[in-house]
Each structure stands twice: as structure tokens, then as C-alpha cells.
Scaffold this active site. Structure first.
Site, PDB file in Angstrom:
ATOM      1  N   GLU A   1       0.426  -1.147   0.306  1.00 26.82           N
ATOM      2  CA  GLU A   1       0.581  -0.110  -0.277  1.00 26.82           C
ATOM      3  C   GLU A   1       0.779   1.297   0.139  1.00 26.82           C
ATOM      4  OE1 GLU A   1      -0.569  -2.723   2.219  1.00 26.82           O
ATOM      5  OE2 GLU A   1      -2.367  -3.671   1.226  1.00 26.82           O
TER       6      GLU A   1
ATOM      7  N   HIS B   1     -10.616  -4.621   9.529  1.00 30.80           N
ATOM      8  CA  HIS B   1     -11.055  -4.303   8.314  1.00 30.80           C
ATOM      9  C   HIS B   1     -12.958  -3.855   8.496  1.00 30.80           C
ATOM     10  CE1 HIS B   1      -8.367  -7.710   7.667  1.00 30.80           C
ATOM     11  NE2 HIS B   1      -8.569  -7.661   5.810  1.00 30.80           N
TER      12      HIS B   1
HETATM   13  C1  LIG Z   1      -2.127  -4.683   5.007  1.00 36.18           C
HETATM   14  C2  LIG Z   1      -3.450  -5.536   3.481  1.00 36.18           C
HETATM   15  N1  LIG Z   1      -3.013  -5.368   2.019  1.00 36.18           N
HETATM   16  C3  LIG Z   1      -4.229  -6.035   1.771  1.00 36.18           C
HETATM   17  C4  LIG Z   1      -4.880  -6.998   2.637  1.00 36.18           C
HETATM   18  C5  LIG Z   1      -6.126  -7.670   2.256  1.00 36.18           C
HETATM   19  N2  LIG Z   1      -5.438  -9.319   2.029  1.00 36.18           N
HETATM   20  C6  LIG Z   1      -5.946 -10.031   2.202  1.00 36.18           C
HETATM   21  S1  LIG Z   1      -5.389 -11.479   2.481  1.00 36.18           S
HETATM   22  C7  LIG Z   1      -4.346 -11.399   0.264  1.00 36.18           C
HETATM   23  C8  LIG Z   1      -3.339 -12.011  -0.075  1.00 36.18           C
HETATM   24  C9  LIG Z   1      -2.793 -12.594   0.958  1.00 36.18           C
HETATM   25  O1  LIG Z   1      -1.434 -13.100  -0.156  1.00 36.18           O
HETATM   26  P1  LIG Z   1      -0.823 -14.241   0.583  1.00 36.18           P
HETATM   27  O2  LIG Z   1      -0.130 -13.001   1.380  1.00 36.18           O
HETATM   28  O3  LIG Z   1       0.098 -14.980  -0.354  1.00 36.18           O
HETATM   29  O4  LIG Z   1      -1.736 -14.968   1.594  1.00 36.18           O
HETATM   30  P2  LIG Z   1      -2.459 -16.317   1.521  1.00 36.18           P
HETATM   31  O5  LIG Z   1      -3.876 -15.740   1.140  1.00 36.18           O
HETATM   32  O6  LIG Z   1      -2.241 -16.684  -0.373  1.00 36.18           O
HETATM   33  O7  LIG Z   1      -3.267 -17.146   2.214  1.00 36.18           O
HETATM   34  C10 LIG Z   1      -4.610  -9.896   0.594  1.00 36.18           C
HETATM   35  C11 LIG Z   1      -4.476  -9.078  -0.401  1.00 36.18           C
HETATM   36  C12 LIG Z   1      -4.876  -6.925   3.789  1.00 36.18           C
HETATM   37  N3  LIG Z   1      -5.751  -7.946   4.587  1.00 36.18           N
HETATM   38  N4  LIG Z   1      -3.829  -6.259   4.708  1.00 36.18           N
END
Ligand SMILES: Cc1ncc(C[n+]2csc(CCOP(=O)(O)OP(=O)(O)O)c2C)c(N)n1
Ligand SMILES: Cc1ncc(C[n+]2csc(CCOP(=O)(O)OP(=O)(O)O)c2C)c(N)n1
Ligand SMILES: [Mg+2]
Ligand SMILES: [Mg+2]
Lengths: 323, 337, 323, 337
Positions: free
Chosen positions: D70, D139
Site C-alpha cells: 500500500e 477491516h
Molecule cells: C495490508 C493488507 N493489504 C491487503 C489485504 C487484503 N488481503 C488479504 S489476504 C490477501 C492476499 C495475501 O496473499 P498471501 O500473503 O500470499 O497469503 P494467502 O492468502 O495466499 O494465504 C490480501 C491482498 C490485507 N488483509 N492487508
């Protein structure tokens, strides 16, 4: 290191954990589908070998930090599934008294410092827990579970920088399930292996098959041993795959059905079962018994959780500050 | 209480910076769990000299130099706090709390509640704010609003050396995350400071001066400006009460409301930008309260201009309330209503 | 690439720039010491070869982002020293009308997007400028100057991650002067070379002698050529040293007098002068003339800047928003 | 104006999410400089479906999927904005503005002023806030206070589909950084939306309903709750004006003050935590103004509780004002004073 599939107790424990994660999340999916569960949910079905293998290398008082996709970590570290389920069902008896839900379950009695709704939020926290262990002289180690997507965050970077500088007892364990939501890690990071990042922090980095519970356990054990003996942090990339969508809003448009199907053939649970059978450590009957035991335990936990009283809005204001 | 330092207590004259150092010394000596980390807090002695030579007394384990990673160090503080330590994190300038906001607001502030009370987060974050040093817009903000708005944080703003020490020690006792907003211009000011482990309780305002004509509420560096203004006002026959809330959250609104009810006039003075500055909350509390009926004049805020702090000395001075502005505003309140 | 010391025009330009940076900052130091300047200041004396070499590889419309220690970048990119000095003296005729001071000088007419009071603040901004150039199809390149200390920041990481993903035309140029304030980069980052970080982003990384203007120019030229032709970002570490304290509050307790003295023997300016003389490109008289010219230009700029009207507080409120 | 959509203008029923998408479509088509970047805005269609299939229309250059970074993407937006583009950055949840706060508050907001006006920062940041989806404390926040307090930012909070489109287009026209705070619960609500390039000017409040007994000022999702409450109040003989400021900064305080002067009673409704929530500023403005003399009752704020948003549905509901709370507070204001 000792082969898990050749030791009956170890093999049972591994299978119990992996099945419990799988069945727990299937139950969550079902409850959610039936409108009995609120909010959102992130399922780790297909990824069970990572938390299971990792936590085998840990003592009860070792720490973990977890993620939004944290049911597996929580179960593998030893949490009580009834209290987990109660939390998801918004009950007063849940781990967070219904205040946190899936994204915030913690069980400090088993060293789980908490799931986290913030991607990479747990990374500096794990570093801090390791710092704390170091300062208190306890020999505890912290394992920081995080996703591949988390490696785009500044929080990830800063947590690793500090841990590397202070050579703290922490293991950064990346569950590379190939996507951060819809973003392919391959596209995001311009790297063949995410473990190539480790060099930039002067710490060891390794990539393992995250669907092979033995490989995960061995890599984490090595890293934990190093950490415990003062050798500082390690980065581990565990390659795995999430079968389900990212969360309920996912239409799976960013990946093909074929890719999902292909990965389903690498299911970590039957793969380990096959090894156990091959080694002659357990019989098909033993395996069946484990599955049944897990199913029964879970069913009864869900029932008890569901029957518990709902979380109440009394005392919300008083709950903000500790006294 | 008008006089902070109770009669008979042993005191020593110290600067605000020395008083903070003294608190750190006391806390580190009395509690194994206490340590501080931050950028250049060790051999450098802190960007504003707060730690000075403390490193020689307490060593590099308890006073830890970090990389330039504000989010990381606050996060490490959170991790240490929930696993049995009592960390203090120094942010070199409070402006850099912007870097660390996720760990401050989304983690530290919420963990206790979000986890159903299972864990406490006894984390102290120290950060100097304010203008007056010619450091321009990115090094001069007064950002208390960001913290006060977030449930789960406590916020203090010491205005005297004794409170700089006392509030820091009280913050360290507290099982919750406390943001301690110091002021750069105050570091070199001196005053009587209680020796030893002298706490200033959180949540208790100080009445710095008592007068019947109006109530001035001021925070941080504005407290001494308000006191100076009150002297000038007194010479002109206007008798002002000056209240220093000291803790912005939880706020001792009782003390403020009682005084405003008595005087019927209130001037709220802050360095921060006016729009949604801390005094907006105080004004709202007054407007909503019983005190409303006792007001003889509208509430009056005197705030920093709604501008980034400029570099040029004259402009910087024009950007925030000065003694003469306080005198003028108070005089207008008393004479026009 | 063409040796700067063998081309009279190039050599003159290099020396003029390096001397101007040196003399400008000495003047600042002097004015500050005499109480004529306000705030704080970060001097880059000893580091002149980095901005000088780097900007030789750039076109006027290429971008740079600069830092708190930014006078050198600003001068090397072509800014007017009178307006720079006027800014430091809090004059209306300064680049920022006295609102910004040393830490915020920008001169967009020469592509300088601004000094920055926030460590690593310019890193994602440089990525954005490169993205903009790419989207507008201009072939402009952005050079992001940053310190070694900046590499501890999440902003640095995120800026590089995005640039690497999109293969943007940006060069991350680390002025490794061995310290971030009092923190030795050696201690901070657990790395032999900071350029080892580049691999973790899948981009080329190189370490050069930052006190050798030719080495800096060549490395930046190669990176700029790559960027301009669509080859994506590069990370360059230029090893150098800051002679002065970090800022006015620095007591230099974190390093030894010997270390400072040793580095002063690697002064980039006489080193380049010697090469020029050795190559026979310019004579000692030519060099003397350049130094005098710089001194005179600077002296007159300071005088004019100083005589200009002070910044005024009129219209401060109106200056917050563009209309 | 009571009726947003001027008679005779061509309109189409759209959801709030579709209206935003329509604005993006219009802006990208009419101005080469406009593009949007954010996490999962491409093929995924946005976490809340705002971009939907827009990627198929505008392609991956103008609608850019980013890594989860972000701070980086807002910073990249700043860099693009000062070099001739008109970027829009989508933060997936407004809570993640905590990650990006340095680039928002220390860079985007200050660059124009700090550089003496040499550069503009025409950056739009879109971010959904608010609770009601069971997403818990990290959130579900309503963080408008953080942005409104910072000089240099403009802040809008569309409450209807038409404003979601109109304010976004106006934000894109503006040469300053504008934070657009959308609400998750509104994305699926529908209403008449002007077709084509219909702007809603920044800084102009909407009077959603006119009544003589009290003034209700409400923001975001609270606007429709206030309207519903006003209907119930009307049935009980209480005639309320409902004002939706739409732009929080710069605030159209004139419209609010005029109404409060006329009705003599004011109820300020917001989802955000009360302490230093946006309505504290509105209350302070009223308390300081001439309107003060016309108040027949103290100012009343109705806000989210000062707690992190809980997960459990009942608790989440209890954490923020509901229609019945608005009715009760309004009734008390009218009957008790
Ligand atoms: C700071 C932040 N940015 C965006 C999100 C929204 N978000 C939640 S999970 C996710 C994907 C995360 O990917 P990864 O770290 O690969 O974990 P996975 O979901 O694949 O287990 C996103 C973009 C968030 N929760 N926190
Ligand atoms: C975000 C942030 N953190 C801390 C500071 C205070 N500070 C200013 S310069 C500096 C050191 C920077 O080191 P480096 O990046 O190596 O640059 P150098 O000063 O050596 O040129 C620090 C800590 C700051 N300005 N911004
Ligand atoms: Mg992933
Ligand atoms: Mg440096």
C-alpha cells in the site's frame, strides 16, 4: 532426520493434525454455506502439510505468528478446536469471546500469538517475540507464517531486517501457495525462488516442497535448531497450493481449472498416508481409525461450540483497555 | 492541583530531556522487562539528546539502536510486549508515526480487545512533535489527533519536566499501549522534578493556575505559552484558569467542565492544525454537556493554521499560536461577551 | 565508455559541478555557523562524485528523486544555485518560496522531483515517475538517490518491488556513506555489499567506488541505457563517505577520527583533478580558473540571494491547495 | 438542493459499485492521463467487485494490478501525479491507509505547499471503510478523521450511487490529492445515476430532506439510516432536516450552520468512533459560531462506540448507530429541550 512415516506415533500425530485441519475447514465451509457463519473466511485446504510439519519442530512454548489463513497454524500448534469453532460461531466461549473471528484467533497458551487480518502484520511481531525470548534468555523460537503476497509489504521487509541485524531466533516461513489473492507470485516478484530473497538479508534461505510434511518438518527443524543455538533467522519457502478461492468473493478467474486440478493430485494427506502404508508403519485400518477419530472429535466440538451461548454486547466499552 | 510537586517531596532541577532520561534509568533499574529501542538512541544519544550517555549506564541490550524501520520497530515492540517485556519505542520524530501507523493503530491498539482480552500490550511509544526548530513540514507536526481517535490507545502529552518523567513512568506501569507525545521545544526547558520513582497518574488534568474570568485549556508547548499569557492577562485585570489535560486519552473532562461551568468562558489552545485537532473534541464535549447552559460566550479554539509547517522562521512562527495570540483571543472572549 | 578525464569539456563540467557542490555546502555551513541560516542541514561534503557522475548520464528531462542530503543532487541536475541559496535563507525567491528549506528543494524544470525529509520517501515516488514516463511513452528515466540507511525502510522495499514487477525505467542509486546517522550500514544490514540485495528483486545490482566520478557515471550510464531501452530497473551501490556529522546535532561519537581522516585522503575532487592533469587534458591554470569561477559564481549568488526579500506569511492558507 | 439529480438530466439506475465503475470508464476514456492501480483490481474485479469486468474494456495498462504494497502504490501514485498523470489508487480496505500514511500525509498532502506551489499532486485515493460485513477490527474502520485533520488533503464520502460517480469525477478534476471514502455496505445499493460525465462539485453539502424541528447531519452509510429515521420521526410528528456534507474537507459549514440556526437543534451522526470523529469538528464549528446563540438544546453527537469493531454480528451492530438509535436520539433532543 527421523522419518515421520516410519514412526507410528509421529505418523499418527501428523495424520491427525492434517486431517483435523482439513475437516475443520470443510466444516467451516459448510457452516458458512448454510448461513451459520458470518464475515469472511480464508481456507487453507491443500496446504495442511506446512503448519503440520512446521509445528512438529516446535516446543509448546515456542511462538508462532499466523495470518488471515490461520486455522491450520492454530490447530497444528495445539489449540482447542471447540474454542476455535466457538469463535467462528461468534460465541462467548470462543478464543476471542466472539470479538475477533477467524482472522484474529490466538491461543497464547500454545504459543500462538495470533492470526492477523493485516498481510505481513505478524512479521515484525514475530521479530519482537524472538527479541523478547532472547532478552529473557528462554531459548524460545518464533516461527512467522506468512504468505507469498506478504513479501510485497514493507512490514515484511522491516521485520526481517531487524531480525537479521540482531540475529534473533526467528524463522520466516513463507507458505507460497502461488497467489496473493489474484496476483501470481511468479509475476509479482520477478524471482525463480522466493528464497533468493534471503541472501539480501544475509540469512540462509531454502525452498522446500510444502506438500511434503517431512520436507517441511526437516527444513523447519534445521532452522529452529540454528535459531535456538544462537545462529539467527532463516527464511523458508514452502511451495504449496490453495484449493479454494482466496475468500468467499473469489471467482477464480486468475487461474485455470486445469491448474487447480493438477495441484489436487498433489494432496499432501494421501501422499503421506501412502508413505506410511508403504513403510508398513500403520495399516489401512489404522488410517481409517484416525480419520474416524478426527471426524468424531470435530463433530462433537462443533456441536458443543454451537450449543454455547452467543457473545454478548455487554461490557464492550470496558473490554477495550486492560486494567 | 495547582502545584504539581507536593510539598516535602525531594526534587531536583532537570531539563525535560533529563527528566525523561531519569525515568528511563529508574524504569530500567527497577524492572528487568523494560528496554528501549529506536534510531540513534545509543551512542548517538538520541536525535534530541534524550538518552544522552545513558547507553554507558544501561548497555546495548536495554537501549537498542535500530535500523531506520519505524513500522518494524513498533511491531517488534508489540511482539515483545505480548510476550512479557515492557518495551519502549522511540520514534525520532512523531511525523514518522505515519510509517508505523499499522502497528500502532491496527495492531497495538486492537490486540487486547480483538483477542477477547487474552493478551495485554504494555507498549510505550515516545515521539517528539511540534514545530519551532525550522525542520519544516515533515518534521514538525502535532499529530495527537491520529492517536486519540483510535480506541485502545492512551495518549499523554507532558508539558513540564516533572510530568515528562512522571507520565512516562505511569505509562510504563499501564498494561495498555500508551503514546507519549513530547515536544522538541521543551527538551531544553527545566524545572523541579521529583527524584526516584515518581509517577504522574494517567487521566488526571493539572490546573496550572486558577482564575475566575475564563478557562484556558492548553496542551504541550502551549501550556507554558498559556501561563505566560495568563500573567499578562492578570496584569490587565483578567484572571484566567489554565488547565493542562496532560493525558489526552483518557481525558479528565470533569476537571475541564467544572472549570468552564465556573468561569463561563473557554479558550482552547493547541499547536496542531485546527480542523479536527484535539481541541475539537474538547469543544464538542463542552457543547454537549450541562456546561453548555453556563457558557457566557461561544467556545473559542486557538489552533495552528490548517497548513503544513513552513520552513522560514517568520512563517513557522505565524503558523502556530504565540503568547500574544492567546492574550488577544482571551481578551476578546472576555470583553466581547 | 568515454573517459571523462580525457575530454576537456567533460572534465571542466565535472569539476565545476563537484566544486560547486563543495563550495555551496561550505557556504551553507558558514552561514549556518554565523546564525544566518535556520533549521538543520545535512551536508554531502566528500560525496560529490556520486550526484555529479550520475547526472552526467541523464538528460535534462530525466527525473531524479533526492533526499534530506540533497544539495549535491540538485546542483548536479542543473538547478540554479541562487534560488537554492535563497530557499535556505528563507527568501521568497527560493525554490519553495521559503516554505520548504533544505529538505524540500525541488526544481522540476531540471527534472528534480524534490529532496525529501522522509528517509526512503522518494523511492516509491521515483517508481511512480518511471511508471508515468512509461505510460506517457517518453523514454524518460528516473534516478532515485537514497542512502544506505534508507534500505531499512519498508518504503524502499515496496518501491523496488513495484519497479521490478513492472520493469520500469528507474535506477536505484544508493549513496552508501557507511552510516545512517549513527548506524553503520555494515552492522545494520548483515551484508558485504548492499548490492547483494538486488538479486532478491530479480534486478541487476552493482557496487562501485562512489568517490570515482568516472565509475559512477559508467555504472549509471549502463543502468540508464538499460532502463531507457526497456530493460527495467537497476540497483547501484556507490561507496562513499560523509565528512561532516549527520547534521548539526552530531557529536561523531559512533566513528573514529582516524576513520574520517582516512576517508578524507580519498577526496573525489583532487583525485579527479589529478587524473585530468595526468591525462594532460587541462593544465593547473585551467583547474585554478575553474575553482575561481565557481567561487565567484557562488559568492555572487549568495549575495543576490541574501539581498532578496524574505518569504512572507501572506497567503499561507491559500498556498495549501492548488487551484 | 434536496433533489440531487436535476430534472431533465438523463439517468440510469445503477448500484454504487457500478456508478464508480462508470466514473472510471468515463474518466479513462476522456483523459489519457487517468489510470487506476490497486490490489486485485484487474481480472479479480476488485475485492468488492467495483472494477468488475472493466479490465476487459480498458486493459492492464490503465487498470493495474499491484503487489500487496500500500505504501508503495500510493507513493507510485504521488510520483505519477507530479509528472503529468492522473492516477487513482485503490486501497482494498481503508484500514490499510495505515500502511500508506506516510505517502498520504507526509508526501501527497504537503508537496504542493512545501515546494512553494511548484508542483501539483492530482492524486485520487479510493478506499472503502465501515463495518457491517463481519470482517472485524482491522477491516471495518471509519478513518476519515486521519485525513480530514491533515492540511493539503481533500476528503469526500459519497452516500449515494450518483455521488459515488459524481464526486469521483470531480476528485479527478481537482489538482489536489483527494481521498474518496466509500462504504462497503453501499456498494450494492442502487439509485438513479446521471449518465455521461456528470460531476458532483466538491465542497457542496446535500440537503437530503428539509424539516423544521431539528437538523441531522450524517455521513456515509449513516445518511440512508438518517433518512429512514427521519421518515419514522415524521410519522411521529417530528420534522427533521437531513444534511449529507458529502465533502468532509473542505466542509460546506455554511449549509450546516444555516440549517442549525433555523432548527435550533442538531444531531450529528457518524459511524466512526466518537472521540475525535469527524462530528467533533462539526460540533466545535457550531459551538464557536453565531449559531451558538440560536441553539435550543446542546449539540448531540451519535457515534460509533469507542471500541475496535467486533466480529460477532450482534456486537458489530451494537458498535455503530442504527436507525432506532437515531430516532431515539432525535426524539430525546426534541422532547427534552
Ligand atoms: C495490508 C493488507 N493489504 C491487503 C489485504 C487484503 N488481503 C488479504 S489476504 C490477501 C492476499 C495475501 O496473499 P498471501 O500473503 O500470499 O497469503 P494467502 O492468502 O495466499 O494465504 C490480501 C491482498 C490485507 N488483509 N492487508
Ligand atoms: C522515516 C524517517 N525516519 C527517520 C528519519 C531521521 N533521519 C534523517 S536522515 C537519517 C539517516 C539516513 O541515513 P541514510 O539513508 O544512510 O542517508 P545519509 O544521511 O547517510 O545520507 C535519519 C535516521 C527520517 N528523516 N525519516
Ligand atoms: Mg499466497
Ligand atoms: Mg548513509
Amino acid at each position: 532426520m527421523n522419518p515421520l512415516a516410519q514412526d507410528a506415533e509421529a505418523a499418527k500425530s501428523v495424520l491427525k493434525t492434517m486431517w483435523m485441519i482439513r475437516r475443520f475447514e470443510e466444516a467451516v465451509e459448510d457452516l458458512y454455506g448454510r448461513g451459520m457463519m458470518h464475515g469472511t473466511m480464508h481456507l487453507s485446504i491443500g496446504q495442511e502439510a506446512v503448519p503440520t510439519g512446521a509445528c512438529l519442530a516446535l516446543n509448546k512454548d515456542d511462538y508462532i505468528t499466523s495470518t488471515h489463513r490461520g486455522h491450520g497454524h492454530c490447530i497444528a500448534k495445539g489449540a482447542d478446536i471447540e474454542r476455535m469453532m466457538a469463535e467462528l460461531l461468534a460465541k462467548e466461549s470462543g478464543y476471542c469471546r466472539g470479538r475477533g473471528g477467524s482472522m484474529h484467533i490466538a491461543d497464547t497458551t500454545t504459543g500462538n500469538l495470533g492470526a492477523n487480518g493485516i498481510v505481513a502484520g505478524g512479521v515484525p511481531i514475530a521479530t519482537g517475540a524472538a527479541l523478547s525470548a532472547h532478552m529473557r534468555g528462554t531459548k524460545q523460537v518464533a516461527v512467522c507464517f506468512h504468505g507469498d503476497g506478504a513479501m510485497g509489504e514493507g512490514a515484511w521487509h522491516e521485520g526481517v531486517v531487524l531480525a537479521a541485524m540482531w540475529q534473533l531466533p526467528v524463522v520466516f516461513l513463507c507458505e507460497n501457495n502461488h497467489y496473493g489473492m489474484s496476483m501470481a507470485s511468479e509475476k509479482a516478484f520477478n524471482l525463480e525462488k522466493l528464497s533468493d530473497r534471503a541472501k539480501g538479508y544475509g540469512i540462509p534461505g531454502v525452498t522446500v516442497d510444502g506438500n511434503d510434511v517431512q520436507a517441511v518438518r526437516d527444513a523447519v527443524q534445521e532452522a529452529v535448531d540454528r535459531a535456538r543455538s544462537g545462529g539467527g533467522p532463516t527464511f523458508i519457502e514452502a511451495l504449496t497450493y490453495r484449493w479454494r478461492g482466496h475468500s468467499k468473493s473469489d471467482k477464480n478467474l486468475y487461474r485455470t481449472r486445469e491448474e487447480i486440478e493438477e495441484w489436487r493430485t498433489h494432496d499432501p494427506i494421501p501422499a503421506f498416508e501412502a508413505r506410511v502404508l508403504q513403510a508398513g508403519t500403520l495399516t489401512e485400518t489404522d488410517l481409517e481409525e484416525i480419520r474416524n477419530q478426527v471426524r468424531d472429535e470435530l463433530r462433537s466440538a462443533v456441536q458443543r461450540a454451537n450449543a454455547a451461548p452467543d457473545a454478548t454486547a455487554d461490557g464492550l466499552l470496558e473490554a477495550v483497555y486492560a486494567s | 492541583m495547582v502545584d504539581e510537586v507536593v510539598e516535602g517531596t525531594e526534587t531536583k532541577v532537570m531539563t525535560y530531556a533529563e527528566a525523561i532520561r531519569d525515568a528511563l534509568r529508574v524504569a530500567i533499574a527497577e524492572d528487568d522487562r523494560v528496554f528501549m529501542m529506536g534510531e540513534d538512541v545509543g551512542i548517538y544519544g538520541g536525535a534530541f539528546g534524550v538518552t544522552g550517555e545513558l547507553i554507558n549506564e544501561v548497555g546495548t541490550e536495554r537501549l537498542r539502536d535500530t535500523t531506520i524501520s519505524e513500522l518494524g520497530i513498533v511491531g517488534a515492540g508489540v511482539g515483545a510486549a505480548i510476550t512479557g517485556m515492557r518495551p519502549i519505542v522511540e520514534l525520532q520524530f512523531s511525523d514518522f508515526s505515519a510509517q508505523a501507523m499499522d502497528q500502532i493503530a491496527n495492531q497495538a491498539a486492537k490486540i487486547h480487545f480483538m483477542l477477547g482480552g487474552a493478551v495485554n500490550v504494555p507498549l510505550v511509544i515516545r515521539a517528539p512533535g511540534g514545530s519551532g526548530t525550522g525542520a519544516a513540514a515533515q518534521h514538525s507536526q502535532s499529530l495527537e489527533t491520529w492517536f486519540v481517535h483510535i480506541p485502545g490507545l492512551k495518549v499523554v502529552m507532558p508539558a513540564t519536566p516533572d510530568d515528562a518523567k512522571g507520565l512516562l513512568l505511569a505509562a510504563l506501569d499501564d498494561p495498555n499501549p500508551v503514546v507519549v507525545l513530547e515536544h522538541k521545544l521543551l527538551y531544553k526547558t527545566s524545572g523541579d522534578v521529583r527524584v526516584g520513582d515518581a509517577r504522574t497518574p494517567l487521566g488526571v488534568a493539572a490546573i496550572r493556575r486558577e482564575g475566575k474570568d475564563l478557562t484556558i485549556v492548553a496542551t504541550g508547548v502551549m501550556v507554558s505559552r498559556a501561563m505566560e499569557a495568563a500573567e499578562q492577562l492578570a496584569a490587565a485585570g483578567v484572571d484566567a484558569t489554565v488547565i493542562d489535560p496532560r493525558t489526552l486519552k483518557p481525558l479528565d473532562s470533569k476537571t475541564i467542565l467544572a472549570s468552564v461551568t465556573a468561569t463561563g468562558r473557554v479558550l482552547l489552545v493547541q499547536e496542531a492544525a485546527g480542523t479536527l485537532g484535539f481541541m475539537s473534541e474538547v469543544a464538542a464535549i463542552i457543547a454537549e454537556s450541562e456546561t453548555f447552559a453556563h457558557l457566557r460566550a461561544p467556545v473559542r479554539r486557538l489552533s495552528g493554521l490548517d497548513i503544513p509547517i513552513p520552513y522560514a522562521p517568520k512563517l513557522e512562527r505565524a503558523a502556530v499560536p504565540q503568547v500574544e495570540d492567546i492574550v488577544a483571543a482571551a481578551t476578546a472572549l472576555v470583553t466581547e461577551w
